[in-house]
Design a protein around this motif. Structure first.
Motif, mmCIF file in Angstrom:
data_model
loop_
_atom_site.group_PDB
_atom_site.id
_atom_site.type_symbol
_atom_site.label_atom_id
_atom_site.label_comp_id
_atom_site.label_asym_id
_atom_site.label_seq_id
_atom_site.Cartn_x
_atom_site.Cartn_y
_atom_site.Cartn_z
ATOM 1 N N UNK A 1 15.169 2.113 -5.810
ATOM 2 C CA UNK A 1 15.646 3.222 -4.971
ATOM 3 C C UNK A 1 14.461 3.852 -4.244
ATOM 4 N N UNK A 2 13.392 4.128 -4.981
ATOM 5 C CA UNK A 2 12.192 4.741 -4.423
ATOM 6 C C UNK A 2 11.624 3.899 -3.273
ATOM 7 N N UNK A 3 11.413 2.620 -3.535
ATOM 8 C CA UNK A 3 10.812 1.740 -2.521
ATOM 9 C C UNK A 3 11.753 1.518 -1.337
ATOM 10 N N UNK A 4 13.059 1.439 -1.595
ATOM 11 C CA UNK A 4 14.015 1.235 -0.502
ATOM 12 C C UNK A 4 14.049 2.439 0.437
ATOM 13 N N UNK A 5 14.117 3.637 -0.131
ATOM 14 C CA UNK A 5 14.135 4.849 0.703
ATOM 15 C C UNK A 5 12.801 4.999 1.435
ATOM 16 N N UNK B 1 2.110 11.161 -5.372
ATOM 17 C CA UNK B 1 1.657 11.442 -4.006
ATOM 18 C C UNK B 1 0.147 11.377 -3.906
ATOM 19 N N UNK B 2 -0.546 11.946 -4.891
ATOM 20 C CA UNK B 2 -2.012 11.868 -4.886
ATOM 21 C C UNK B 2 -2.474 10.417 -4.969
ATOM 22 N N UNK B 3 -1.837 9.628 -5.852
ATOM 23 C CA UNK B 3 -2.213 8.217 -5.998
ATOM 24 C C UNK B 3 -1.966 7.460 -4.694
ATOM 25 N N UNK B 4 -0.816 7.703 -4.071
ATOM 26 C CA UNK B 4 -0.511 7.052 -2.794
ATOM 27 C C UNK B 4 -1.535 7.433 -1.739
ATOM 28 N N UNK C 1 2.070 2.154 -2.274
ATOM 29 C CA UNK C 1 3.209 2.813 -2.923
ATOM 30 C C UNK C 1 3.535 2.129 -4.251
ATOM 31 N N UNK C 2 3.498 0.814 -4.289
ATOM 32 C CA UNK C 2 3.748 0.079 -5.533
ATOM 33 C C UNK C 2 2.672 0.433 -6.565
#
Length: 169
Positions: free
Chosen positions: A34-38, A100-103, A131-132
């Motif tokens: 869901x996270x990656x699709x959105x 968010x910080x990691x991304x 993101x992954x």
């Protein structure tokens, strides 16, 4: 062999923990999809990647909450669903910050510096790879925090007792 006997030997608790980890993993995979699709969908419309992350993480958090309380963790005795949801959201906000910080770190600090001038052509792929990576870091935090704060104390104590070889240290 009754459930009580199994608890005394520790086999029931380890089996339950293993099954719980499998259920958590399945819930996590679904929430990650869901996270990656959105995230991907919003990125296709050139939404700023941090905004994409916040929106996609929020959708995955709601998905993960529903699966966690219905399939993964035992309900914490004495807690209403409202209190449980509030705790879940509070823990998830910390998770959102970590994610968010990691991304940002993976994309703006690592990827941009490594990709150099060709980042325009690799930007969307780079964002998804980052993101992954950020999602992978979040996995450990999510399991530990939700197990500690959302599951009933008796279950954690019994499993901890078994992991310590039957000793209460």
């Amino acid at each position: 062999m009754t459930e009580e006997v199994c608890r005394e030997t520790g086999k029931y608790s380890m089996k339950k923990l293993f099954i719980q980890i499998l259920k958590y993993s399945l819930a996590g995979v679904i929430a990650a999809i869901v996270d990656l699709a959105v995230f991907s969908l919003l990125s296709m419309y050139h939404v700023y990647y941090i905004v994409c992350n916040i929106a996609s993480y929020s959708c995955s958090m709601l998905t993960n909450y529903w699966m966690s309380v219905n399939f993964v963790f035992d309900h914490k005795k004495g807690w209403s669903r409202k209190k449980e949801f509030t705790a879940f959201v509070g823990l998830s906000l910390i998770g959102l910050f970590i994610n968010t910080f990691s991304l940002w770190f993976f994309y703006d600090v690592v990827f941009i510096n490594m990709a150099g001038n060709g980042v325009e052509n690799k930007g969307e792929t780079g964002k998804m790879i980052c993101k992954v990576g950020a999602t992978a870091i979040l996995l450990v935090y999510n399991f530990i925090s939700k197990k500690i704060f959302l599951e009933k104390a008796e279950t954690r104590k019994r499993i901890g007792h078994e992991i310590n070889g039957g000793h209460n240290d």
